[in-house]
Design an enzyme around this catalytic site. Sequence first.
Site, PDB file in Angstrom:
ATOM      1  CG  HIS A 130      51.044 -61.767  55.560  1.00 26.72           C
ATOM      2  ND1 HIS A 130      50.544 -62.919  56.141  1.00 26.72           N
ATOM      3  CD2 HIS A 130      49.969 -61.144  55.005  1.00 26.72           C
ATOM      4  CE1 HIS A 130      49.240 -62.989  55.936  1.00 26.72           C
ATOM      5  NE2 HIS A 130      48.871 -61.925  55.259  1.00 26.72           N
ATOM      6  CG  HIS A 145      40.679 -59.390  51.421  1.00 26.40           C
ATOM      7  ND1 HIS A 145      40.710 -58.176  52.080  1.00 26.40           N
ATOM      8  CD2 HIS A 145      41.552 -60.186  52.095  1.00 26.40           C
ATOM      9  CE1 HIS A 145      41.561 -58.223  53.090  1.00 26.40           C
ATOM     10  NE2 HIS A 145      42.079 -59.447  53.132  1.00 26.40           N
TER      11      HIS A 145
END
Length: 280
Positions: A110, A174
């Site tokens: 992705h 993140h």
Amino acid sequence: MVVCASHSPGMERDVERMYGTEFREGLSRARQIVEEFDPDYIVLFGGDHRRAFRHVVPTFGVALSAGIMAEAGHEAAGLAVPQELARELAEHLLESGIDIAVCRDIELDHAFAQPLRDLTGALGRYPVIPVAINCATAPLPRAERVLALGDAVGRFLDSKSGRVLVIGTGGLSHSPPSLELDTYDISDAERARIIAEGSEAARKKIKPAWDAAFLEAVRTADREALVALTDDAHSNAGAGANEVRTWLAASAAGGGVGLELLAYQPVEEWITGMAVAVSR
């Protein structure tokens, strides 16, 4: 033209579009700009989540042929890679002193698929040259070398005619549980378990202050600040923040100009500081 944007599997799982409204709006504006620009082809800098590259991990890789793996409800699909142009780029990089790997028939995840779908509407709408940067498996390339890669790609593009869209995808702050582990050989089922067990803690690992500093360095094209922030990204902004290397490469390939921020939003449900920025 340069577009840099965060990606997140959480965004695709959010099928009711409940979260990340500000980021989605910025991404929509970026897509409109891309459609108006209507590139002849795309150079896409992306990372890997230890799925395409496990046993051999190139620091930098140019794909001569590639596809997208089946993931998150999407079927596997091929990419329209202009092989002759990709081969020319690989040779140019080697001649420029950038040691790269050449990849054939690689299945990407992705990190490459999401920006193509979000910014162009389809994986195959435009020819695309995928350029992989190791952002997950230590040791990672130093930021100065990433900028050198981008500079060399930019010189190559300057020698070619046509409209080129350069994309950098990943970040910002993140720390996905699966990337926090220093391991490579885990099954998809084990990966899913690790992510599920660590997702609640990961929601609190977004670092808006670090993101703001990085985005300001992107806006002003402050290479010294970009180098310092990127080389210390892991310790200050999480394992996933290493993906901002793709932003460095893309902005350098686009001529080193500052990028205009379209949106920034820390989205806890996606465990990521989400941002999108463009050159004009």
